[in-house]
Write a protein that holds these residues in place. Structure first.
Motif, PDB file in Angstrom:
ATOM      1  N   GLU A  77     -51.003 -42.627   2.269  1.00  0.00           N
ATOM      2  CA  GLU A  77     -51.054 -41.818   1.039  1.00  0.00           C
ATOM      3  C   GLU A  77     -49.841 -40.884   0.962  1.00  0.00           C
ATOM      4  O   GLU A  77     -49.114 -40.706   1.945  1.00  0.00           O
ATOM      5  CB  GLU A  77     -52.369 -41.027   1.000  1.00  0.00           C
ATOM      6  CG  GLU A  77     -53.589 -41.913   1.101  1.00  0.00           C
ATOM      7  CD  GLU A  77     -53.630 -42.988   0.009  1.00  0.00           C
ATOM      8  OE1 GLU A  77     -53.764 -42.635  -1.167  1.00  0.00           O
ATOM      9  OE2 GLU A  77     -53.501 -44.184   0.339  1.00  0.00           O
ATOM     10  N   CYS A 114     -49.703 -37.441  -0.207  1.00  0.00           N
ATOM     11  CA  CYS A 114     -50.000 -36.030  -0.470  1.00  0.00           C
ATOM     12  C   CYS A 114     -48.752 -35.213  -0.091  1.00  0.00           C
ATOM     13  O   CYS A 114     -48.341 -35.212   1.080  1.00  0.00           O
ATOM     14  CB  CYS A 114     -51.219 -35.595   0.337  1.00  0.00           C
ATOM     15  SG  CYS A 114     -52.614 -36.733   0.120  1.00  0.00           S
ATOM     16  N   CYS A 164     -48.178 -33.036   3.073  1.00  0.00           N
ATOM     17  CA  CYS A 164     -48.732 -33.507   4.352  1.00  0.00           C
ATOM     18  C   CYS A 164     -47.698 -34.200   5.227  1.00  0.00           C
ATOM     19  O   CYS A 164     -47.093 -35.202   4.838  1.00  0.00           O
ATOM     20  CB  CYS A 164     -49.899 -34.451   4.077  1.00  0.00           C
ATOM     21  SG  CYS A 164     -50.691 -35.015   5.587  1.00  0.00           S
ATOM     22  N   GLN A 211     -48.400 -35.866   7.721  1.00  0.00           N
ATOM     23  CA  GLN A 211     -48.976 -37.071   8.331  1.00  0.00           C
ATOM     24  C   GLN A 211     -48.804 -38.312   7.462  1.00  0.00           C
ATOM     25  O   GLN A 211     -49.218 -39.399   7.845  1.00  0.00           O
ATOM     26  CB  GLN A 211     -50.451 -36.843   8.619  1.00  0.00           C
ATOM     27  CG  GLN A 211     -50.679 -35.652   9.522  1.00  0.00           C
ATOM     28  CD  GLN A 211     -51.937 -35.826  10.320  1.00  0.00           C
ATOM     29  OE1 GLN A 211     -52.062 -36.764  11.099  1.00  0.00           O
ATOM     30  NE2 GLN A 211     -52.866 -34.931  10.112  1.00  0.00           N
ATOM     31  N   SER A 212     -48.239 -38.124   6.287  1.00  0.00           N
ATOM     32  CA  SER A 212     -47.977 -39.285   5.442  1.00  0.00           C
ATOM     33  C   SER A 212     -46.891 -40.135   6.092  1.00  0.00           C
ATOM     34  O   SER A 212     -45.873 -39.612   6.547  1.00  0.00           O
ATOM     35  CB  SER A 212     -47.509 -38.824   4.057  1.00  0.00           C
ATOM     36  OG  SER A 212     -47.015 -39.944   3.340  1.00  0.00           O
ATOM     37  N   ALA A 228     -56.074 -39.252   9.877  1.00  0.00           N
ATOM     38  CA  ALA A 228     -55.100 -39.336   8.784  1.00  0.00           C
ATOM     39  C   ALA A 228     -55.116 -40.744   8.210  1.00  0.00           C
ATOM     40  O   ALA A 228     -54.357 -41.616   8.632  1.00  0.00           O
ATOM     41  CB  ALA A 228     -53.710 -38.986   9.302  1.00  0.00           C
ATOM     42  N   VAL A 229     -56.031 -40.952   7.278  1.00  0.00           N
ATOM     43  CA  VAL A 229     -56.193 -42.279   6.676  1.00  0.00           C
ATOM     44  C   VAL A 229     -56.565 -42.115   5.208  1.00  0.00           C
ATOM     45  O   VAL A 229     -57.050 -41.066   4.800  1.00  0.00           O
ATOM     46  CB  VAL A 229     -57.333 -43.081   7.370  1.00  0.00           C
ATOM     47  CG1 VAL A 229     -56.922 -43.508   8.769  1.00  0.00           C
ATOM     48  CG2 VAL A 229     -58.630 -42.270   7.432  1.00  0.00           C
ATOM     49  N   GLU A 285     -58.146 -30.506  -2.711  1.00  0.00           N
ATOM     50  CA  GLU A 285     -56.757 -30.031  -2.510  1.00  0.00           C
ATOM     51  C   GLU A 285     -56.271 -29.034  -3.555  1.00  0.00           C
ATOM     52  O   GLU A 285     -55.662 -28.035  -3.230  1.00  0.00           O
ATOM     53  CB  GLU A 285     -55.739 -31.189  -2.425  1.00  0.00           C
ATOM     54  CG  GLU A 285     -56.055 -32.254  -1.395  1.00  0.00           C
ATOM     55  CD  GLU A 285     -56.137 -31.758   0.036  1.00  0.00           C
ATOM     56  OE1 GLU A 285     -56.114 -30.551   0.273  1.00  0.00           O
ATOM     57  OE2 GLU A 285     -56.272 -32.617   0.940  1.00  0.00           O
ATOM     58  N   ARG A 322     -61.584 -38.692  -5.185  1.00  0.00           N
ATOM     59  CA  ARG A 322     -62.057 -37.737  -4.166  1.00  0.00           C
ATOM     60  C   ARG A 322     -63.428 -37.177  -4.561  1.00  0.00           C
ATOM     61  O   ARG A 322     -64.330 -37.048  -3.730  1.00  0.00           O
ATOM     62  CB  ARG A 322     -61.046 -36.609  -3.996  1.00  0.00           C
ATOM     63  CG  ARG A 322     -59.788 -37.066  -3.287  1.00  0.00           C
ATOM     64  CD  ARG A 322     -58.857 -35.926  -2.960  1.00  0.00           C
ATOM     65  NE  ARG A 322     -57.727 -36.425  -2.179  1.00  0.00           N
ATOM     66  CZ  ARG A 322     -57.328 -35.921  -1.018  1.00  0.00           C
ATOM     67  NH1 ARG A 322     -57.937 -34.887  -0.492  1.00  0.00           N
ATOM     68  NH2 ARG A 322     -56.308 -36.442  -0.367  1.00  0.00           N
TER      69      ARG A 322
HETATM   70  S1  SF4 Z   1     -53.563 -37.588   6.035  1.00  0.00           S
HETATM   71 FE1  SF4 Z   1     -54.814 -36.962   4.260  1.00  0.00          FE
HETATM   72  S2  SF4 Z   1     -53.627 -35.325   3.312  1.00  0.00           S
HETATM   73 FE2  SF4 Z   1     -52.202 -36.459   4.669  1.00  0.00          FE
HETATM   74  S3  SF4 Z   1     -51.250 -38.015   3.364  1.00  0.00           S
HETATM   75 FE3  SF4 Z   1     -53.057 -38.940   4.293  1.00  0.00          FE
HETATM   76  S4  SF4 Z   1     -54.731 -38.653   2.785  1.00  0.00           S
HETATM   77 FE4  SF4 Z   1     -53.062 -37.238   2.265  1.00  0.00          FE
END
Ligand code: SF4
Length: 346
Positions: A84, A86, A89, A91-92, A129-130, A184, A202
């Motif tokens: 994703e 976001c 973030c 973690q994307s 993180a998915v 968010e 969501r």
């Molecule tokens: S870990 Fe969550 S907040 Fe980060 S990009 Fe993925 S869905 Fe979005």
């Protein structure tokens, strides 16, 4: 019925702020949260009204939630590499942020739960993180949650993205008691923050989670470039959802993300936001989540706890370091705010 106020924040006469009078009568006395217009008024209060605003928010928290503070630890079961986008973030997998993808095995998960319980925390949240869990992740959860529950007395929560109905039922069967899924930001601002899924998707997961009897944990991040109107809109949308818990994050601009160059939110704005959200959500667990260290620092952490916050995450967040758990626990003791006990929630 809610009292109406003139629009705009200049309802000041000799230092008197009408919206704070309304907050005392409506929220403190009657337990009815402020509506969107009223929250916007609060967000526009001048800095010299901040001490009084925090005082009212603190009184509301004490009256409708009590002095207990809920302490939670979080662990990342799967870090980084998320499909994703976001924009806040790290973690994307779509940005150049330096967070590497990693998985935690079951023994490490159990160890993290044991360590969290040792701090006195009553909540342990497993995060991945998915976009949503696949079968591998659900299998890991099944095994991990069973072993945690056998090893230690702590409530297990989860945050695994968007869920199908079967996955919601699976989590209920595992004994997960609360599910985190953040909206968010305001619905109207969401397309500026995420383009790979919608706010409505969501909301759908949150509705299923609630209908299945899990506690709903839903919050978001402020300071992402939204207007004060949108911040008030977000508070009203959360109030409509009426979650058990609202984690409130302040944007910590991470290098390599699209929001990496956003300015850090000024402390006074962050405190106004905390108080405004408390006044919109008088009975909700309002949790300090990420970003408070850079936005508020040590002093601000205290102000927030005296301005409506009644829950904290101890230790580290998913990708950034937090304050040491002992600092937070010492502060709670100093403020005479007991850590909520596990049996108080059974
Ligand atoms: S870990 Fe969550 S907040 Fe980060 S990009 Fe993925 S869905 Fe979005």
């Amino acid at each position: 019925m809610t009292a109406t106020l003139p629009t705009g924040s200049d309802d000041t006469e000799g230092g008197h702020h009408a919206v704070l009078e309304v907050a005392r009568e409506q929220v403190l006395d009657r337990g009815v949260g402020l509506d969107e217009t009223q929250v916007r008024e609060v967000l526009g209060l001048p800095d010299d009204a901040l001490p009084e605003l925090l005082e009212v928010a603190h009184e509301v928290r004490m009256r409708w939630c009590g002095p207990d503070v809920e302490v939670e630890g979080i662990v990342s079961l799967k870090t980084g590499g998320c499909p994703e986008d976001c924009h806040f973030c790290s973690q994307s997998g779509l940005f150049s942020s330096p967070v590497r993808a990693a998985w935690l095995d079951v023994p490490a998960l159990v160890e993290a739960a044991v360590q969290t319980a040792a701090t006195g925390a009553t909540e342990f949240c497993i995060v991945a993180a998915v976009r949503g869990p696949d079968e591998r992740l659900m299998a890991q959860m099944r095994e991990g949650v069973a072993e945690i529950r056998a090893a230690v007395d702590i409530n297990v929560a989860a945050s695994l993205g968007m869920l199908s109905k079967e996955q919601v039922d699976d989590l209920v069967d595992m004994g997960v008691h609360r599910y985190n899924h953040n909206l968010e930001t305001a619905r109207s601002y969401f397309p500026h923050v995420v383009t790979t899924h919608t706010w409505e998707e969501r909301w759908e997961t949150l509705t299923m989670v609630r209908e299945a009897g899990l506690e709903v944990c839903c919050g978001g991040i402020v300071g992402m470039g939204e207007t004060l109107e949108q911040r008030a809109e977000f508070a009203a949308q959360l109030a409509e959802l009426s979650p058990h818990e609202v984690p409130l994050n302040f944007l910590n601009p991470r290098p390599g993300t699209p929001f990496g160059d956003q300015p850090v939110m000024p402390a006074a704005d962050a405190l106004r936001t905390i108080a405004a959200f408390r006044l919109a959500l008088p009975r909700t667990i309002l949790r300090y989540a990420g970003g408070r260290e850079i936005t508020l620092g040590d002093l601000g952490t205290r102000d927030g706890l005296l301005g409506g916050i009644n829950a904290v995450i101890v230790g580290n967040y998913l990708t950034t370091l937090g304050r040491p758990a002992t600092d937070d626990l010492a502060l709670l003791e100093e403020l005479s705010m007991p850590v909520k006990a596990l049996n108080a929630m059974l």
